[in-house]
Motif scaffolding. Sequence first.
Motif, PDB file in Angstrom:
ATOM      1  N   LYS A 121      -8.629   5.867  -3.834  1.00 40.13           N
ATOM      2  CA  LYS A 121      -7.832   4.655  -3.785  1.00 40.13           C
ATOM      3  C   LYS A 121      -7.794   4.030  -5.180  1.00 40.13           C
ATOM      4  O   LYS A 121      -8.822   3.976  -5.863  1.00 40.13           O
ATOM      5  N   ASP A 123     -10.736  -2.999   8.639  1.00 33.41           N
ATOM      6  CA  ASP A 123      -9.931  -4.135   9.108  1.00 33.41           C
ATOM      7  C   ASP A 123      -9.647  -3.987  10.602  1.00 33.41           C
ATOM      8  O   ASP A 123      -9.702  -4.968  11.353  1.00 33.41           O
ATOM      9  N   SER A 144     -10.424  -8.945  -1.746  1.00 33.72           N
ATOM     10  CA  SER A 144     -10.970  -9.370  -3.037  1.00 33.72           C
ATOM     11  C   SER A 144     -10.486 -10.776  -3.391  1.00 33.72           C
ATOM     12  O   SER A 144      -9.439 -11.223  -2.937  1.00 33.72           O
ATOM     13  N   ASP A 195       0.845  -1.199   0.000  1.00 30.73           N
ATOM     14  CA  ASP A 195       0.000   0.000   0.000  1.00 30.73           C
ATOM     15  C   ASP A 195       0.880   1.249   0.000  1.00 30.73           C
ATOM     16  O   ASP A 195       1.618   1.496   0.962  1.00 30.73           O
ATOM     17  N   ARG A 206       0.498  -7.216  -6.094  1.00 28.05           N
ATOM     18  CA  ARG A 206       0.096  -5.878  -6.583  1.00 28.05           C
ATOM     19  C   ARG A 206       0.562  -4.748  -5.660  1.00 28.05           C
ATOM     20  O   ARG A 206       0.877  -4.970  -4.485  1.00 28.05           O
TER      21      ARG A 206
HETATM   22  O1  LIG Z   1      -8.813  -4.831  -3.357  1.00 25.83           O
HETATM   23  P1  LIG Z   1      -9.314  -5.346  -2.025  1.00 25.83           P
HETATM   24  O2  LIG Z   1      -8.712  -6.688  -1.695  1.00 25.83           O
HETATM   25  O3  LIG Z   1     -10.786  -5.296  -1.869  1.00 25.83           O
HETATM   26  O4  LIG Z   1      -8.793  -4.317  -0.921  1.00 25.83           O
HETATM   27  C1  LIG Z   1      -7.409  -4.143  -0.728  1.00 25.83           C
HETATM   28  C2  LIG Z   1      -7.188  -2.953   0.178  1.00 25.83           C
HETATM   29  O5  LIG Z   1      -7.744  -1.760  -0.369  1.00 25.83           O
HETATM   30  O6  LIG Z   1      -7.832  -3.211   1.433  1.00 25.83           O
HETATM   31  C3  LIG Z   1      -7.027  -2.755   2.510  1.00 25.83           C
HETATM   32  C4  LIG Z   1      -7.809  -1.814   3.357  1.00 25.83           C
HETATM   33  O7  LIG Z   1      -8.926  -2.432   3.907  1.00 25.83           O
HETATM   34  C5  LIG Z   1      -5.781  -2.155   1.903  1.00 25.83           C
HETATM   35  O8  LIG Z   1      -4.652  -2.458   2.687  1.00 25.83           O
HETATM   36  C6  LIG Z   1      -5.705  -2.744   0.524  1.00 25.83           C
HETATM   37  O9  LIG Z   1      -5.025  -1.906  -0.395  1.00 25.83           O
END
Ligand SMILES: O=P(O)(O)OC[C@@]1(O)O[C@H](CO)[C@@H](O)[C@@H]1O
Length: 314
Positions: free
Chosen positions: A102, A252, A137, A12, A88
């Motif tokens: 984001k 989270d 995801s 991130d 990624r």
């Molecule tokens: O693309 P996904 O797997 O839905 O989300 C990934 C993400 O956005 O979730 C976390 C924050 O909850 C970040 O650390 C990460 O970049």
Amino acid sequence: MILTVTLNPSLDRAMEIDRLARGEVIRAASAHLDPGGKGVNVSRALLANGVPSRAVLPVGGEEGAQLVRLLESEGVELLVVPIAGRTRSNITLAEPDGTVTKINESGPVLTGPEFAEVTRAVLAAADSADWVVACGSVPPGLPVAAFGDLCARLVDAGVRLAVDTSGPALRAAAEAGVALVKPNREELAEAVGAPLRSLGDVVDAAAQVRTWGAGTVLASLGADGAVLVDAKGVVTGESPVAQPKSTVGAGDALLAGFLAAGARGPDALAEGLAWGAAAVSLPGSRMPGPADLLRNTVRVHPRPDLVRPLLPQG
Ligand SMILES: O=P(O)(O)OC[C@@]1(O)O[C@H](CO)[C@@H](O)[C@@H]1O
Ligand SMILES: Nc1ncnc2c1ncn2[C@@H]1O[C@H](COP(=O)(O)OP(=O)(O)OP(=O)(O)O)[C@@H](O)[C@H]1O
């Protein structure tokens, strides 16, 4: 011990900018690099608060190696499954008024044999886990049905499983009979196919998700707090944050705090809200530790006002 599973982890990269101006060169005031991915963040938050956790994650390429180095330097216990693809990088742009933009890559393909290896690692470690938490995801190449099968195998094995994901994978998890799901407002609205404008709408949507098979729904609602719906009823709560820095990972942290505090009832909800609010007060995807938690600002409502409208969505 709480075992987390992140099928699509990330590096991130967060930058603080004055204003998001399309088509211009934007100079960042500051930048942070954090290990990322929802399950990874749950493990980091638990570790920061002294709760034992292990994280299962597939990783690949230079980015994957860097992710492992960052997590090891934080002391996160890892079960790493090497994959052919490249882990990624996700980008966060944070503006002074708290607006967060984001950009998430779709992530590397997780092949059938790689997913089988992840499954083996999860099932082997699940025996000694109080909870298994599968978050984020579903990566490219992995059918949602395969994710649903993993959930069903864990549920059949008697594991207490919590899932934070979106779209069809959220429904598959609920239908597998998981103990807990943690959708945010958008994810819950998408799941039931209707906008959520009041606390009552959230409670109705959560009740619908429970009819699919999920035991408890912990719905996170950003600045509106969170709603807990389980067999015992409904509890809501919120924890105001004066100066939000980054909401990334707040869901989270909320989930980690809720699980750390026993995962049921108003006290666990209050703890989750304290962890979520603390995450919002920190930059990037940084997870809060004990010194960041302000439990006295948390309010929980065992008899909530369900007609209360939610804040307009940005
Ligand atoms: O693309 P996904 O797997 O839905 O989300 C990934 C993400 O956005 O979730 C976390 C924050 O909850 C970040 O650390 C990460 O970049
Ligand atoms: N602006 C805010 N002010 C106060 N608390 C907030 C704010 N944003 C988030 N929170 C807290 O963090 C929790 C989780 O936020 P949110 O619903 O945005 O999660 P999310 O979308 O799952 O986040 P992520 O996927 O980045 O982890 C909320 O339930 C709330 O307790």
